[in-house]
Design a protein around this motif. Structure first.
Motif, mmCIF file in Angstrom:
data_model
loop_
_atom_site.group_PDB
_atom_site.id
_atom_site.type_symbol
_atom_site.label_atom_id
_atom_site.label_comp_id
_atom_site.label_asym_id
_atom_site.label_seq_id
_atom_site.Cartn_x
_atom_site.Cartn_y
_atom_site.Cartn_z
ATOM 1 N N ARG A 580 -7.857 36.959 34.759
ATOM 2 C CA ARG A 580 -8.139 37.596 33.588
ATOM 3 C C ARG A 580 -9.197 38.514 33.764
ATOM 4 N N PHE A 581 -9.614 38.851 34.860
ATOM 5 C CA PHE A 581 -10.826 39.818 34.973
ATOM 6 C C PHE A 581 -10.606 40.642 36.010
ATOM 7 N N LYS A 582 -11.115 41.770 35.992
ATOM 8 C CA LYS A 582 -11.060 42.809 37.359
ATOM 9 C C LYS A 582 -12.005 42.027 38.402
ATOM 10 N N THR A 583 -11.728 41.702 39.388
ATOM 11 C CA THR A 583 -12.581 41.078 40.329
ATOM 12 C C THR A 583 -13.166 42.174 41.365
ATOM 13 N N PRO A 584 -14.044 42.085 41.969
ATOM 14 C CA PRO A 584 -14.580 43.069 43.175
ATOM 15 C C PRO A 584 -13.497 43.054 44.209
ATOM 16 N N PRO A 585 -13.626 44.091 45.150
ATOM 17 C CA PRO A 585 -12.499 44.237 46.065
ATOM 18 C C PRO A 585 -12.654 43.264 47.369
ATOM 19 N N LEU A 586 -11.720 42.971 48.085
ATOM 20 C CA LEU A 586 -11.838 42.011 48.876
ATOM 21 C C LEU A 586 -13.071 41.980 49.811
ATOM 22 N N LYS A 587 -13.367 43.402 50.266
ATOM 23 C CA LYS A 587 -14.464 43.550 51.144
ATOM 24 C C LYS A 587 -15.786 42.795 50.604
ATOM 25 N N VAL A 588 -15.991 43.133 49.178
ATOM 26 C CA VAL A 588 -16.951 42.595 48.453
ATOM 27 C C VAL A 588 -16.984 40.873 48.302
ATOM 28 N N MET A 589 -15.768 40.629 48.138
ATOM 29 C CA MET A 589 -15.817 39.249 47.830
ATOM 30 C C MET A 589 -16.120 38.311 49.387
ATOM 31 N N TYR A 590 -15.438 39.175 50.284
ATOM 32 C CA TYR A 590 -15.842 38.475 51.832
ATOM 33 C C TYR A 590 -17.505 38.516 52.129
ATOM 34 N N VAL A 591 -18.139 39.539 51.656
ATOM 35 C CA VAL A 591 -19.565 39.720 51.780
ATOM 36 C C VAL A 591 -20.084 38.375 50.927
ATOM 37 N N VAL A 592 -19.578 37.960 49.534
ATOM 38 C CA VAL A 592 -20.064 36.885 48.797
ATOM 39 C C VAL A 592 -19.849 35.424 49.751
ATOM 40 N N LEU A 593 -18.504 35.468 50.197
ATOM 41 C CA LEU A 593 -18.263 34.122 50.968
ATOM 42 C C LEU A 593 -18.938 33.861 51.984
ATOM 43 N N PHE A 594 -19.426 34.990 52.907
ATOM 44 C CA PHE A 594 -20.340 34.793 54.017
ATOM 45 C C PHE A 594 -21.972 34.733 53.612
ATOM 46 N N GLY A 595 -22.203 35.002 52.438
ATOM 47 C CA GLY A 595 -23.442 34.920 51.871
ATOM 48 C C GLY A 595 -23.570 33.422 51.559
ATOM 49 N N GLY A 596 -22.326 32.841 51.067
ATOM 50 C CA GLY A 596 -22.300 31.543 50.694
ATOM 51 C C GLY A 596 -22.291 30.698 51.919
ATOM 52 N N LEU A 597 -21.874 31.030 52.642
ATOM 53 C CA LEU A 597 -21.876 30.266 54.252
ATOM 54 C C LEU A 597 -23.223 30.016 54.658
ATOM 55 N N VAL A 598 -23.700 31.171 54.743
ATOM 56 C CA VAL A 598 -25.422 31.362 55.319
ATOM 57 C C VAL A 598 -26.244 30.543 54.525
ATOM 58 N N LEU A 599 -26.062 30.606 53.144
ATOM 59 C CA LEU A 599 -26.744 29.852 52.334
ATOM 60 C C LEU A 599 -26.780 28.146 52.522
ATOM 61 N N ALA A 600 -25.459 27.712 52.639
ATOM 62 C CA ALA A 600 -25.158 26.464 53.199
ATOM 63 C C ALA A 600 -25.754 26.037 54.455
ATOM 64 N N TRP A 601 -25.742 26.913 55.283
ATOM 65 C CA TRP A 601 -26.424 26.740 56.660
ATOM 66 C C TRP A 601 -27.870 26.590 56.661
ATOM 67 N N LEU A 602 -28.541 27.462 55.787
ATOM 68 C CA LEU A 602 -30.189 27.478 55.677
ATOM 69 C C LEU A 602 -30.549 26.435 54.896
ATOM 70 N N PHE A 603 -30.035 25.764 53.991
ATOM 71 C CA PHE A 603 -30.475 24.628 53.096
ATOM 72 C C PHE A 603 -30.306 23.608 53.590
#
Length: 698
Positions: A580-603
Motif C-alpha cells: 500500500r505504501f512506498k517503502t524505503p529502498p532495500l539498503k535502508v530496510m537492511y539498516v533497520v533490520l540490523f538495528g533491530g538485531l542489535v537492539l535485541a542483542w543489547l536488551f
C-alpha cells in the motif's frame, strides 16, 4: 504506492474446486498449517521419540512445503499422493506405536519408560520425516498453483491469512480439548473440498463422472481410513487429550490402596496415591519438610508441577495452611481434581493455577515458607523450539534465584525427581549453591533411577542435612542459564545423535528437491539465493521470539500459539505496508533490520523480567517483532520483482528448513547466539541481493 501488478504463467491443469482463486488460496494455506500442527501433535503422542524431536516433523514439513511449491508449476495432476500418504502414515503409527528406550548414552536424558515397543528410532524417524514431507507437499502444491494466478504480494497476503486461519482453528480445538477425530475430520473435509472434481455442466458425460469418481476415491478412501483410526483412538474411554499430550488413565488398587495411574504419550507419568500410603511406601517425599525450616511446619507452600495432586495432599498432611498448586496441563489437574483419592484440590486451603511455574513466580509478589519443584519433567518440547522443554526455564540459575527471592525468612526451596545420572544431581545441587550461597542438603535414594531430594534453606541455618553434600565434581557441568537452559545436556557440544539426524535431514532435502524438480529446481532457484538466506534467518528470529516469550510469559500452549500468530501478523503487516505504501529502498530496510538485531542483542532478558507484566509485554513485542517486520518488508519488496514466483517462494521456504537445523546451535552458543547467526545470514542475503534494480512487470 508500491506496484503489485505482476502477471505469471497460469498452470494449465484444471482446478476442480468451484471456489475463486483467493478462497482456494486461503483454504489451501489453512489446510497446510492445520495439517502440520496436527501431525506434530498426533505423531508425538504415539511415537515418543518425537516428544523430544518434534522439530523433526517441522523440518520434514518445511521440506515438503518447499518441494510442493516448486512442483506446482510443472505438475500435471492434483497431488493425490498427499491424502494417500497421510492415511498410510496414521495407519502405520497406530499399528506400531513407539515408546523410547533411553539406552546407554548419558549425553541426553529422556524421562520416559525404559522399555521399547514398536520400530527402532532409525526406522521410524526416517519414515515420519519422509511421510511428513510428502503429506505437506500436497497442500503446498495447491498453494503454489494459486500463486501462479495472482500478483505476487496479493498471493502472499492470502497465504498468510490462510495460515492464521489454520493456527486459529487448531488453537480453538486445543482450548476445547478436542480429540484427534476432529482434526482428521477437518483435514478430510478440506482435502475433499479442494481436490474432488465437480461436474462442470448440467449434463456431465460418463467419462467425466468416472474421472470424478476415481479422483474422489483417491482422496476419500485413505482419509476415511485415517478417520476410522482416529475415531477408534478418540472414543476409547481411557483416552483424553490435553493441549500437550494424549492422556490415558487406569484405576487400580494395591494392598487395598486406590491408585490412579496417568500415562501421557504412551509413557507412565504420574500416580495419584493417598498421602499416607505415599509417605509410607516412599518416605523420601516427606524429606523437604524434614530438611527445611529446622523442624518448623511450613505454613504457606508453593508447589510447581502439582500434577494430579499427590504432592499437594502431602503438603496438607504436613500441616500447610495454604498451598498454591501450579500445574501447566489443565487435563492432568482436572483428572486429579475429579479422581485423586484424597481430593486435595477440593480442600479450601488449596488454590490451583494453570500456568508455567517460572511465569507464575515472575508475576506474584507472594512469599512462601516452602517452594517445591515436584517432579516437573515434561515429555514434550515447546512447539517451534528445537530443544526447549516445557520445564527448561525452571532449572536455571536465574530461576533458583527467583525462588529464593520469593521465600519468607526461614523458608526453603526443594526439588525431587528420578534423575538417573549422578552428574545431573550434582548440577542441580551446584545451581542451588550458586543461587543461595551455601551448600544444599542432598538425599539420594538408592536405585538405578537415582531419585534424589535437593533442599536448600534461605540461609544455611534454615536447613538440617543428614550429611554434607560432597560438592560438585570435576565433570559436573556448570549451572544452566536462561540463555542456555539445557539442564539435561551433559556436554558442551551438540550430541552426535542430533548431528547425525540433522545431517540426514539436509541430505534428504538435497535429494528430495532435486528429484521433485526434475533436475531444474536448483537452476531455477539459483537467482534467489538471497531469498533462501532470508528464509533461514527468519526461522532463527522466530525461534528466538518463541523462546524469549516462553521465558517472559511461560511455556504454555497459549503463549506459544499467541507468539506464532503474532509472528504471522507481523509478516502480514509487512506485506500490507509494502503493498500500500512506498517503502524505503532495500539498503535502508537492511539498516533497520540490523538495528533491530542489535537492539535485541543489547536488551537483556533480566531487564524485561524486572518490568511489570504490561510494560514487559509492550517492550518484548517491539524488540521481538521489529527485526521480523523489517526482514519481511525486505522479502516482500524482493519477492515482488522476482521472475519466477514459485521458485523464489520455494527457495525461501527451503531456507527455513536450513534455519530449523541451525537452531540446534543454541545448544552450544545459547539462544542469544542465534541472533549472531541470523545477522550473518542476513548479511549474506544483503551481499547477494540483485545489484541492478528490478524492472517492475505488468
Amino acid at each position: 504506492m508500491a506496484v503489485d501488478s505482476s502477471t505469471e504463467h497460469v498452470s494449465t491443469t484444471k482446478w476442480p474446486s468451484p471456489f475463486g482463486v483467493r478462497t482456494r488460496l486461503v483454504a489451501s494455506s489453512a489446510l497446510m498449517l492445520f495439517t502440520e500442527l496436527a501431525l506434530i501433535r498426533w505423531t508425538g503422542s504415539n511415537v515418543v521419540h518425537l516428544s523430544y524431536f518434534s522439530n523433526f516433523v517441522l523440518l520434514g514439513s518445511f521440506l515438503g512445503i518447499g518441494i510442493g511449491i516448486l512442483r506446482s508449476g510443472r505438475a500435471k495432476r492434483l497431488p493425490y499422493y498427499s491424502p494417500v500418504m497421510l492415511g498410510l502414515l496414521v495407519l502405520v503409527i497406530a499399528w506400531k506405536p513407539v515408546t523410547v528406550d533411553r539406552g546407554t548414552s548419558s549425553s541426553v536424558i529422556y524421562f520416559t519408560s525404559l522399555n521399547t515397543t514398536g520400530p527402532p528410532v532409525w526406522v521410524i524417524l526416517p519414515i515420519i520425516f519422509v511421510a511428513a514431507a510428502v503429506v505437506l507437499a500436497g497442500p503446498a502444491e495447491l498453494v503454489g498453483r494459486c500463486f501462479a494466478e495472482l500478483p505476487r504480494l496479493t498471493a502472499y497476503r492470502y497465504d498468510l491469512i490462510g495460515s492464521l486461519v489454520g493456527i486459529a482453528a487448531f488453537t480453538g480445538l486445543s482450548f476445547l480439548g478436542a480429540p484427534p477425530i476432529w482434526w482428521g475430520a477437518i483435514v478430510t473435509v478440506m482435502f475433499a473440498a479442494l481436490m474432488i472434481p465437480r461436474p462442470r455442466s448440467a449434463a456431465p458425460t460418463g467419462r467425466s463422472l468416472v474421472a470424478a469418481g476415481l479422483s474422489g476415491a483417491l482422496v476419500l478412501a485413505p482419509l476415511l481410513v485415517m478417520v476410522g483410526v482416529l475415531f477408534h483412538e478418540s472414543t476409547r474411554p481411557e483416552n483424553s487429550w490435553s493441549p500437550y499430550y494424549k492422556v490415558q488413565t487406569k484405576a487400580s488398587t494395591w494392598q487395598n490402596v486406590p491408585l490412579l495411574t496417568i500415562t501421557v504419550n504412551g509413557v507412565p507419568h504420574q500416580q495419584a496415591i493417598p498421602a499416607d500410603a505415599r509417605l509410607q511406601w516412599e518416605p523420601q517425599y516427606g524429606l523437604p519438610y524434614e530438611r527445611a525450616n529446622v523442624g518448623k511446619t511450613p505454613k504457606n507452600v508453593l508447589i510447581i508441577g502439582a500434577g494430579s495432586g499427590s504432592d499437594v495432599a502431602i503438603a496438607l498432611k504436613k500441616g500447610a495452611t495454604h498451598v498454591d498448586a501450579v500445574e501447566i496441563d489443565p487435563r492432568i489437574r482436572d483428572l486429579g481434581k475429579a479422581l485423586h483419592p484424597d481430593r486435595p484440590y477440593q480442600d479450601p486451603r488449596v488454590t490451583s493455577h494453570i500456568d508455567d511455574g517460572r511465569a507464575f513466580l515472575s508475576r506474584t509478589d507472594k512469599k512462601y515458607d516452602l517452594i517445591l519443584l515436584a517432579l516437573p519433567d515434561s515429555l514434550t518440547l515447546v512447539n517451534g523450539a528445537s530443544s526447549l522443554r516445557l520445564e527448561s526455564y525452571l532449572f536455571t540459575q536465574q530461576a533458583f534465584e527467583s525462588a529464593r527471592d520469593h521465600l519468607n525468612p526461614g523458608g526453603a526451596f526443594a526439588m525431587y525427581n528420578y534423575y538417573r545420572e549422578t552428574w545431573l544431581i550434582d548440577r542441580l545441587a551446584s545451581t542451588a549453591q550458586s543461587a543461595f550461597g551455601h551448600k544444599p542438603c542432598v538425599d539420594k535414594v538408592g536405585d538405578d533411577l537415582q531419585q534424589a531430594v535437593v533442599t536448600v534453606g534461605l540461609t544455611e541455618a534454615d536447613q538440617t542435612c543428614s550429611a554434607e553434600w560432597g560438592g560438585a565434581s570435576a565433570i559436573t557441568p556448570p549451572p544452566a542459564t536462561d540463555n542456555r537452559p539445557f539442564l539435561y545436556l551433559f556436554t558442551d557440544r551438540i550430541p552426535s545423535l542430533y548431528l547425525i539426524t540433522l545431517g540426514l535431514v539436509l541430505v534428504a532435502g538435497l535429494i528430495g528437491v532435486g528429484i521433485a524438480g526434475g533436475g531444474s529446481s536448483y537452476r531455477r532457484m539459483r537467482p534467489y539465493t538471497d531469498l533462501f538466506l532470508l528464509g533461514a534467518g527468519f526461522m532463527l528470529l522466530e525461534t528466538k521470539s518463541i523462546t524469549g516469550f516462553a521465558l517472559l510469559f511461560g511455556t504454555t500452549w497459549v503463549v506459544n500459539a499467541i507468539v506464532f500468530a503474532g509472528v504471522l501478523v507481523a509478516v502480514l503487516a509487512a506485506v500490507e505496508v509494502t503493498r500500500r505504501f512506498k517503502t524505503p529502498p532495500l539498503k535502508v530496510m537492511y539498516v533497520v533490520l540490523f538495528g533491530g538485531l542489535v537492539l535485541a542483542w543489547l536488551f537483556p532478558d533480566e531487564w524485561l523480567l524486572s518490568m511489570p507484566v504490561g510494560l514487559r509485554a509492550l517492550v518484548a513485542v517491539v524488540i521481538a517483532f521489529l527485526p521480523i517486520f523489517a526482514a519481511n518488508v525486505i522479502f516482500a519488496k524482493r519477492f515482488t520483482d522476482t521472475a519466477d514466483a514459485t521458485a523464489s517462494f520455494g527457495a525461501n521456504l527451503l531456507g527455513a528448513m536450513l534455519g530449523g537445523c541451525l537452531e540446534y546451535a543454541a545448544l552450544i552458543i545459547g539462544f542469544d547466539g542465534l541472533l549472531i547467526i541470523a545477522a550473518l545470514l542476513y548479511l549474506g542475503a544483503f551481499l547477494l541481493r540483485p545489484k541492478v534494480p528490478a524492472v517492475v512487470r505488468s
